[in-house]
Enzyme design. Structure first.
Site, PDB file in Angstrom:
ATOM      1  N   GLY A   1      -7.175   0.436  -9.633  1.00 48.84           N
ATOM      2  CA  GLY A   1      -6.459   1.653  -9.280  1.00 48.84           C
ATOM      3  C   GLY A   1      -5.183   1.894 -10.052  1.00 48.84           C
TER       4      GLY A   1
ATOM      5  N   TYR B   1       1.180   3.760   8.018  1.00 47.79           N
ATOM      6  CA  TYR B   1       1.310   3.907   6.573  1.00 47.79           C
ATOM      7  C   TYR B   1       2.534   4.748   6.225  1.00 47.79           C
ATOM      8  CZ  TYR B   1       0.143   5.102   1.748  1.00 47.79           C
ATOM      9  OH  TYR B   1       0.188   5.285   0.384  1.00 47.79           O
TER      10      TYR B   1
END
Length: 321
Positions: A27, A179
């Protein structure tokens, strides 16, 4: 005159510089490490999965003959691993030019780290906080060095109470709130670290960058319905609303390499939504600059990790000037 669009071509030559990138096997982290290596930096891929890290390092070397890419075992969910990785980094390097705290993500189901921290705050904030503190002396002895925090637009929805970093344990857990809280913690850390670096006169700055909405495998643990909605093969609209990992990496890369960057700067895609585009200076939400909140999170992070940032090392040439 059209506005300049900052890209890979704007990254200055990096020969002679050593960069550690956490979570660099895939990523965004891989895209960041690969770009730095292509510009000549020696890159250290600090990753939890050693086999995947070795494969990523080989991909970097294969794509850039002569590139130097090494690996470092690092599991941010374990303070024992963090300490072992910091010791090994000291054994293998006498200085660092760049630390990119990229590794992160979230856990869809409630879990705790090896040390009992809620996993999302542990991996995104407490682990990187400890690792940075344990290797900071390698950076502050190096003129022109930087600590880069990879943020997220999600920090704008975040709230945090430093005295209670796990406010929704067990059945009350909501992974997106966890998050957002962790990504706000990232920006609070970046701003407080830069404040403390400035106060010492160290030659190191703390900066941040975010990827916008980049297509990575970071959502691999999300419910299948959400994964399907975000799959560009199933939902072509995703291609219009998101960008590649290579494009997303440009925000952190600009923070890491732009010679005009100053401590506390934050880079990411422009516009109100900050989803896609070439990176520009962007604003973090006001609470991330709150001095009292920054300080309380810092002190609580030191207490929880038992990592206290020692007096910083200043190069002799600068200390005497």
């Amino acid at each position: 005159m059209p506005r300049h669009r900052w890209s890979f071509d704007d990254i200055p030559e990096q020969h002679g510089r050593t960069a550690v990138v956490t979570g660099a096997n895939t990523g965004l982290g891989f895209a960041i490490a690969d770009a730095l290596a292509r510009r000549g930096a020696e890159v250290v891929l600090a990753c939890r999965n050693e086999e995947k890290a070795a494969a990523a390092a080989e991909r970097i070397r294969a794509g850039s003959p002569g590139a130097v890419a090494r690996t470092l075992p690092l599991d941010l969910a374990s303070l024992a691993s963090v300490r072992a990785s910091a010791r090994r980094l000291h054994d293998e390097h006498d200085h660092l030019d760049l630390l990119v705290n990229n590794a992160g993500g979230f856990r869809v189901r409630y879990s705790v780290t090896e040390d009992g921290f809620e996993s999302t705050i542990g991996v995104n904030h407490l682990g990187p906080f400890a690792f940075t503190g344990l290797v900071l002396d390698l950076l502050t002895g190096t003129p022109g060095s930087r600590v880069v925090t990879v943020g997220s637009t999600g920090h704008r929805q975040g709230t945090i109470e430093p005295a209670d970093l796990d406010p929704e344990p067990g059945a009350g857990y909501r992974y997106l709130y966890a998050y957002y809280r962790a990504k706000l913690a990232n920006l609070l850390f970046a701003h407080e670290l830069d404040h403390r670096l400035r106060a010492t006169g160290a030659p190191t700055i703390a900066v941040a960058g975010h990827p916008g909405l980049a297509r990575t495998d970071g959502g691999r643990d999300m419910p299948w319905v959400v994964r399907a909605a975000l799959d560009p093969k199933l939902n072509p609209l995703v291609l219009k609303l998101t960008q590649t990992a290579a494009m997303g990496a440009l925000g952190p890369l600009r923070a890491a390499t732009d010679p005009h960057a100053r401590g506390g700067d934050y880079y990411g895609p422009p516009g109100r939504a900050q989803r896609t585009g070439h990176p520009e200076p962007v604003a973090a939400i006001e609470p991330s600059h709150d001095a009292a909140l920054r300080r309380r999170l810092w002190e609580e992070s030191e207490r929880l990790t038992n990592v206290r940032y020692l007096p910083l090392r200043i190069p002799k040439s600068e200390a005497s000037s």
